[in-house]
Design a protein around this motif. Structure first.
Motif, PDB file in Angstrom:
ATOM      1  N   ARG A  25      57.240  92.186  74.573  1.00  0.00           N
ATOM      2  CA  ARG A  25      55.299  91.976  75.602  1.00  0.00           C
ATOM      3  C   ARG A  25      54.642  93.458  76.423  1.00  0.00           C
ATOM      4  O   ARG A  25      55.568  94.128  77.086  1.00  0.00           O
ATOM      5  CB  ARG A  25      55.400  90.798  75.978  1.00  0.00           C
ATOM      6  CG  ARG A  25      55.734  90.070  74.730  1.00  0.00           C
ATOM      7  CD  ARG A  25      55.897  88.867  75.542  1.00  0.00           C
ATOM      8  NE  ARG A  25      55.732  87.792  74.394  1.00  0.00           N
ATOM      9  CZ  ARG A  25      55.490  86.847  73.485  1.00  0.00           C
ATOM     10  NH1 ARG A  25      53.822  87.346  73.741  1.00  0.00           N
ATOM     11  NH2 ARG A  25      55.791  85.998  72.987  1.00  0.00           N
ATOM     12  N   ALA A  26      53.842  93.268  76.115  1.00  0.00           N
ATOM     13  CA  ALA A  26      53.158  94.642  77.050  1.00  0.00           C
ATOM     14  C   ALA A  26      52.213  94.487  77.083  1.00  0.00           C
ATOM     15  O   ALA A  26      50.806  93.882  76.755  1.00  0.00           O
ATOM     16  CB  ALA A  26      53.911  96.115  77.242  1.00  0.00           C
ATOM     17  N   SER A  27      50.804  94.627  78.374  1.00  0.00           N
ATOM     18  CA  SER A  27      49.673  94.662  78.244  1.00  0.00           C
ATOM     19  C   SER A  27      49.234  95.779  79.012  1.00  0.00           C
ATOM     20  O   SER A  27      49.639  96.807  79.640  1.00  0.00           O
ATOM     21  CB  SER A  27      49.274  93.580  79.251  1.00  0.00           C
ATOM     22  OG  SER A  27      49.877  93.661  80.784  1.00  0.00           O
ATOM     23  N   ALA A  28      47.706  96.129  78.754  1.00  0.00           N
ATOM     24  CA  ALA A  28      46.090  97.092  79.165  1.00  0.00           C
ATOM     25  C   ALA A  28      45.229  96.680  79.594  1.00  0.00           C
ATOM     26  O   ALA A  28      45.077  95.397  78.449  1.00  0.00           O
ATOM     27  CB  ALA A  28      46.650  98.577  78.354  1.00  0.00           C
ATOM     28  N   SER A  29      44.109  97.597  80.083  1.00  0.00           N
ATOM     29  CA  SER A  29      43.071  97.107  80.315  1.00  0.00           C
ATOM     30  C   SER A  29      42.532  97.608  80.614  1.00  0.00           C
ATOM     31  O   SER A  29      42.910  99.433  80.403  1.00  0.00           O
ATOM     32  CB  SER A  29      42.757  95.762  82.445  1.00  0.00           C
ATOM     33  OG  SER A  29      43.947  95.703  82.206  1.00  0.00           O
ATOM     34  N   ASP A  30      40.917  97.990  79.161  1.00  0.00           N
ATOM     35  CA  ASP A  30      40.007  99.126  79.357  1.00  0.00           C
ATOM     36  C   ASP A  30      38.733  98.570  79.800  1.00  0.00           C
ATOM     37  O   ASP A  30      38.570  97.382  79.879  1.00  0.00           O
ATOM     38  CB  ASP A  30      40.405  99.331  78.221  1.00  0.00           C
ATOM     39  CG  ASP A  30      39.986 100.472  78.232  1.00  0.00           C
ATOM     40  OD1 ASP A  30      39.538 101.788  78.565  1.00  0.00           O
ATOM     41  OD2 ASP A  30      40.538 101.723  77.422  1.00  0.00           O
TER      42      ASP A  30
END
Length: 213
Positions: free
Chosen positions: A138-143
């Motif tokens: 699992r991984a995440s990012a924001s924008d």
């Protein structure tokens, strides 16, 4: 939230300043009601998640490579100037089936300004990259997405505002009549209602998969 639901939400009457809330009875017996010119922010149906396959043409469950979804969509709005500026931030949560090796996955998204629930005012396509460390499922990012809307176009005419916000007291001939039942009021609300919609910029095949799965 669908485009239609976003539009319905955008015409909900919002509170005036101070501690008063929508539906409160003021000291003279009138009902407090006001409307915000800030666009509503929403994720249209079927665009909030994306599925990547390996091989790309397969649609079998065992071929699913990466699944990602947009969440935690929130916004701020500055309507102090001639242009209403809205900034929407969101997170992308991703999961992959093969945790071996570090990997970057770049996903396209759109930020579209709609007027009246049907007319596209502007559309911008961006990209968000999710990084998986070796061994990580699992991984995440924001924008962030932004929009500008002309304040004059998002403001109700004075006569329509008066019909909606004026005090209605028991005994008035129109006390029980919803101003939104007036076609002129509904049309004006639609013309001045804007939405900032954020979602994955899907291909036709990806959209079809989301709709029919």
């Amino acid at each position: 939230m669908s485009v239609q639901k976003a539009f319905i939400a955008s015409i909900v009457l919002l509170s005036l300043g101070g501690c008063a809330k929508v539906g409160d009875i003021d000291v003279t017996g009138g009902v407090i009601a006001a409307r915000s010119a800030c666009p509503m922010v929403a994720i249209p149906d079927y665009t909030g998640d994306i599925t990547l396959f390996n091989p790309p043409q397969s649609r079998e469950a065992r071929a699913i490579d990466v699944v990602a979804n947009i969440t935690n969509l929130r916004s701020t709005c500055d309507d102090s100037g001639a242009q209403i500026y809205t900034q929407a931030t969101f997170d992308v949560l991703a999961r992959r089936n093969d945790p071996n090796g570090a990997r970057d996955v770049t996903l396209p998204y759109f930020a579209t300004v709609m007027r009246g629930g049907t007319a596209v005012v502007s559309k911008r396509v961006g990209q968000v990259t999710v990084h998986f460390d070796d061994g990580q499922y699992r991984a995440s990012a924001s924008d962030t997405a932004q929009s500008y809307v002309d304040k004059g176009q998002a403001t109700l005419p004075a006569d329509i505002q008066e019909r909606i916000t004026r005090e209605r007291k028991a005994g008035d001939t129109d006390a029980a009549i919803d101003p939104m039942a007036d076609p002129a009021v509904r049309a004006a609300m639609q013309r001045t209602s804007f939405e900032l919609l954020v979602g994955f910029n899907l291909t036709q095949d990806q959209l079809k998969y989301n709709v029919t799965r």
